[in-house]
Write a protein that holds these residues in place. Structure first.
Motif, PDB file in Angstrom:
ATOM      1  N   GLU A  64      53.328  86.663  47.914  1.00 29.84           N
ATOM      2  CA  GLU A  64      52.328  87.543  48.521  1.00 29.84           C
ATOM      3  C   GLU A  64      51.137  87.755  47.590  1.00 29.84           C
ATOM      4  O   GLU A  64      49.976  87.661  48.007  1.00 29.84           O
ATOM      5  CB  GLU A  64      52.950  88.911  48.858  1.00 29.84           C
ATOM      6  N   ILE A  65      51.429  88.046  46.331  1.00 33.11           N
ATOM      7  CA  ILE A  65      50.350  88.316  45.369  1.00 33.11           C
ATOM      8  C   ILE A  65      49.554  87.053  45.086  1.00 33.11           C
ATOM      9  O   ILE A  65      48.318  87.083  45.030  1.00 33.11           O
ATOM     10  CB  ILE A  65      50.934  88.912  44.066  1.00 33.11           C
ATOM     11  N   HIS A  66      50.248  85.941  44.905  1.00 34.62           N
ATOM     12  CA  HIS A  66      49.571  84.665  44.627  1.00 34.62           C
ATOM     13  C   HIS A  66      48.545  84.363  45.729  1.00 34.62           C
ATOM     14  O   HIS A  66      47.381  84.051  45.444  1.00 34.62           O
ATOM     15  CB  HIS A  66      50.613  83.549  44.548  1.00 34.62           C
ATOM     16  N   PHE A  67      48.979  84.477  46.972  1.00 32.00           N
ATOM     17  CA  PHE A  67      48.097  84.149  48.093  1.00 32.00           C
ATOM     18  C   PHE A  67      47.024  85.219  48.313  1.00 32.00           C
ATOM     19  O   PHE A  67      45.851  84.897  48.517  1.00 32.00           O
ATOM     20  CB  PHE A  67      48.905  83.955  49.378  1.00 32.00           C
ATOM     21  N   SER A  68      47.410  86.486  48.286  1.00 29.39           N
ATOM     22  CA  SER A  68      46.440  87.547  48.613  1.00 29.39           C
ATOM     23  C   SER A  68      45.366  87.683  47.542  1.00 29.39           C
ATOM     24  O   SER A  68      44.185  87.863  47.856  1.00 29.39           O
ATOM     25  CB  SER A  68      47.156  88.889  48.827  1.00 29.39           C
ATOM     26  N   GLU A  69      45.741  87.566  46.267  1.00 28.00           N
ATOM     27  CA  GLU A  69      44.748  87.710  45.196  1.00 28.00           C
ATOM     28  C   GLU A  69      43.721  86.584  45.235  1.00 28.00           C
ATOM     29  O   GLU A  69      42.525  86.817  45.049  1.00 28.00           O
ATOM     30  CB  GLU A  69      45.447  87.727  43.829  1.00 28.00           C
ATOM     31  N   ASP A  71      50.488  76.343  44.932  1.00 26.65           N
ATOM     32  CA  ASP A  71      49.240  75.769  44.417  1.00 26.65           C
ATOM     33  C   ASP A  71      48.597  74.861  45.463  1.00 26.65           C
ATOM     34  O   ASP A  71      47.402  74.946  45.743  1.00 26.65           O
ATOM     35  CB  ASP A  71      49.575  74.979  43.143  1.00 26.65           C
ATOM     36  N   GLU A  72      49.397  74.010  46.073  1.00 27.44           N
ATOM     37  CA  GLU A  72      48.899  73.088  47.102  1.00 27.44           C
ATOM     38  C   GLU A  72      48.441  73.845  48.341  1.00 27.44           C
ATOM     39  O   GLU A  72      47.448  73.469  48.983  1.00 27.44           O
ATOM     40  CB  GLU A  72      49.984  72.075  47.469  1.00 27.44           C
ATOM     41  N   ALA A  73      49.155  74.925  48.687  1.00 29.04           N
ATOM     42  CA  ALA A  73      48.756  75.732  49.849  1.00 29.04           C
ATOM     43  C   ALA A  73      47.372  76.337  49.639  1.00 29.04           C
ATOM     44  O   ALA A  73      46.555  76.371  50.565  1.00 29.04           O
ATOM     45  CB  ALA A  73      49.789  76.832  50.099  1.00 29.04           C
ATOM     46  N   VAL A  74      47.096  76.800  48.416  1.00 27.60           N
ATOM     47  CA  VAL A  74      45.787  77.375  48.108  1.00 27.60           C
ATOM     48  C   VAL A  74      44.709  76.293  48.160  1.00 27.60           C
ATOM     49  O   VAL A  74      43.619  76.498  48.722  1.00 27.60           O
ATOM     50  CB  VAL A  74      45.787  78.071  46.725  1.00 27.60           C
ATOM     51  N   THR A  75      44.995  75.127  47.581  1.00 30.73           N
ATOM     52  CA  THR A  75      44.028  74.021  47.585  1.00 30.73           C
ATOM     53  C   THR A  75      43.691  73.599  49.016  1.00 30.73           C
ATOM     54  O   THR A  75      42.519  73.404  49.361  1.00 30.73           O
ATOM     55  CB  THR A  75      44.579  72.815  46.798  1.00 30.73           C
ATOM     56  N   ALA A 108      39.747  81.313  43.074  1.00 29.30           N
ATOM     57  CA  ALA A 108      40.580  80.273  43.686  1.00 29.30           C
ATOM     58  C   ALA A 108      39.945  78.903  43.476  1.00 29.30           C
ATOM     59  O   ALA A 108      40.623  77.947  43.084  1.00 29.30           O
ATOM     60  CB  ALA A 108      40.770  80.547  45.177  1.00 29.30           C
ATOM     61  N   TYR A 109      38.645  78.817  43.716  1.00 28.63           N
ATOM     62  CA  TYR A 109      37.966  77.528  43.579  1.00 28.63           C
ATOM     63  C   TYR A 109      38.031  77.025  42.138  1.00 28.63           C
ATOM     64  O   TYR A 109      38.374  75.863  41.896  1.00 28.63           O
ATOM     65  CB  TYR A 109      36.508  77.625  44.029  1.00 28.63           C
ATOM     66  N   VAL A 110      37.702  77.901  41.205  1.00 33.38           N
ATOM     67  CA  VAL A 110      37.699  77.484  39.794  1.00 33.38           C
ATOM     68  C   VAL A 110      39.110  77.113  39.348  1.00 33.38           C
ATOM     69  O   VAL A 110      39.316  76.113  38.659  1.00 33.38           O
ATOM     70  CB  VAL A 110      37.103  78.596  38.889  1.00 33.38           C
ATOM     71  N   THR A 111      40.097  77.900  39.778  1.00 29.66           N
ATOM     72  CA  THR A 111      41.485  77.631  39.400  1.00 29.66           C
ATOM     73  C   THR A 111      41.981  76.312  39.982  1.00 29.66           C
ATOM     74  O   THR A 111      42.602  75.506  39.294  1.00 29.66           O
ATOM     75  CB  THR A 111      42.408  78.766  39.900  1.00 29.66           C
ATOM     76  N   LEU A 152      39.946  73.254  37.218  1.00 31.87           N
ATOM     77  CA  LEU A 152      41.016  73.018  36.245  1.00 31.87           C
ATOM     78  C   LEU A 152      41.448  71.560  36.249  1.00 31.87           C
ATOM     79  O   LEU A 152      41.720  70.966  35.212  1.00 31.87           O
ATOM     80  CB  LEU A 152      42.210  73.931  36.544  1.00 31.87           C
ATOM     81  N   ARG A 153      41.482  70.962  37.421  1.00 34.15           N
ATOM     82  CA  ARG A 153      41.937  69.581  37.543  1.00 34.15           C
ATOM     83  C   ARG A 153      40.913  68.573  37.036  1.00 34.15           C
ATOM     84  O   ARG A 153      41.240  67.428  36.776  1.00 34.15           O
ATOM     85  CB  ARG A 153      42.267  69.284  39.012  1.00 34.15           C
ATOM     86  N   GLN A 154      39.654  69.005  36.896  1.00 34.12           N
ATOM     87  CA  GLN A 154      38.620  68.101  36.423  1.00 34.12           C
ATOM     88  C   GLN A 154      38.349  68.261  34.937  1.00 34.12           C
ATOM     89  O   GLN A 154      37.556  67.535  34.362  1.00 34.12           O
ATOM     90  CB  GLN A 154      37.323  68.344  37.208  1.00 34.12           C
ATOM     91  N   SER A 155      38.983  69.222  34.305  1.00 32.57           N
ATOM     92  CA  SER A 155      38.763  69.481  32.890  1.00 32.57           C
ATOM     93  C   SER A 155      39.504  68.463  32.037  1.00 32.57           C
ATOM     94  O   SER A 155      40.452  67.822  32.484  1.00 32.57           O
ATOM     95  CB  SER A 155      39.239  70.888  32.533  1.00 32.57           C
ATOM     96  N   ASP A 156      39.093  68.335  30.772  1.00 36.41           N
ATOM     97  CA  ASP A 156      39.762  67.386  29.886  1.00 36.41           C
ATOM     98  C   ASP A 156      41.096  67.946  29.420  1.00 36.41           C
ATOM     99  O   ASP A 156      41.420  69.108  29.644  1.00 36.41           O
ATOM    100  CB  ASP A 156      38.861  66.994  28.707  1.00 36.41           C
TER     101      ASP A 156
END
Length: 198
Positions: A89-94, A162-166, A102-105, A109-113
């Motif tokens: 609940e917290i993961h999704f609602s926050e 994580d995939e659900a948020v993406t 959400a976008y930056v996370t 994150l996946r494009q960083s070195d």
């Protein structure tokens, strides 16, 4: 830090979050971050040596706050299944309430070195440990199946959320992320208990 310094530090992080989400990390100049934060360009360097440090601090601060919320809400919840519900609940609602984070996370994150990913990954360790504790407790109390591979289950739980948020972001946020909690939890608990979740 003094109160005034703390305020500027937080303004810079908030400005960076907005700029990174809008332009992407690699296309975000320090001058854009300074403008969004309402400070002079040079002020940024009083707090951060380089842009990478801003991103790392941003993750450490915001994820630290998020992990604190997980612990506050899960502490004292005796039922491991309900504890897992709280986490979901917290993961999704926050993240739903803060799409910039959400976008930056999810995307940046996946494009960083590798160096950045390692530094940022350390901020997630307490969250991973919390999920592992819930799985361990569930096995000890015979709520979950015995002999679960705790680290693998934790990766599967986190990976699924994580995939659900993406997917939610990629869809243009056309549906409620919080509305996915029940189906997500049903999936987790069916796998861990070996029984359909009612």
């Amino acid at each position: 830090m003094t109160t005034k310094k703390t305020e500027k530090y937080q303004l810079i992080l908030q400005g960076a979050l907005k700029v990174f989400a809008e332009h992407g990390y690699h296309r975000s100049q320090v001058s854009k971050i300074a403008k969004a934060a309402g400070v002079a360009d040079g002020t940024i360097y009083l707090y951060f040596k380089r842009k990478e440090d801003i991103l790392i601090s941003l993750f450490q601060e915001r994820l630290g706050e998020l992990v604190g919320k997980f612990h506050d809400h899960v502490e004292g919840v005796g039922d491991p299944a309900q504890a897992l519900r709280k986490v979901c609940e917290i993961h999704f609602s926050e993240l739903e309430q803060n799409p910039d984070l959400a976008y930056v996370t999810q995307i940046e994150l996946r494009q960083s070195d590798l160096e950045l990913r390692k530094a940022i990954g350390s901020a997630l360790k307490p969250y991973f440990q919390l999920i592992e504790q819930i799985v361990q407790q569930g096995m000890e109390e015979k709520v979950f199946q015995p002999g679960l591979n705790i680290k693998l289950v934790r990766k599967l739980i986190f990976g699924a959320m994580d995939e659900a948020v993406t997917s939610w972001l990629i869809s243009g946020r056309k549906y409620s992320l919080s509305g996915q909690v029940e189906d997500t939890l049903r999936f987790f608990l069916h796998g861990m208990t070996g029984r359909p979740y009612a």
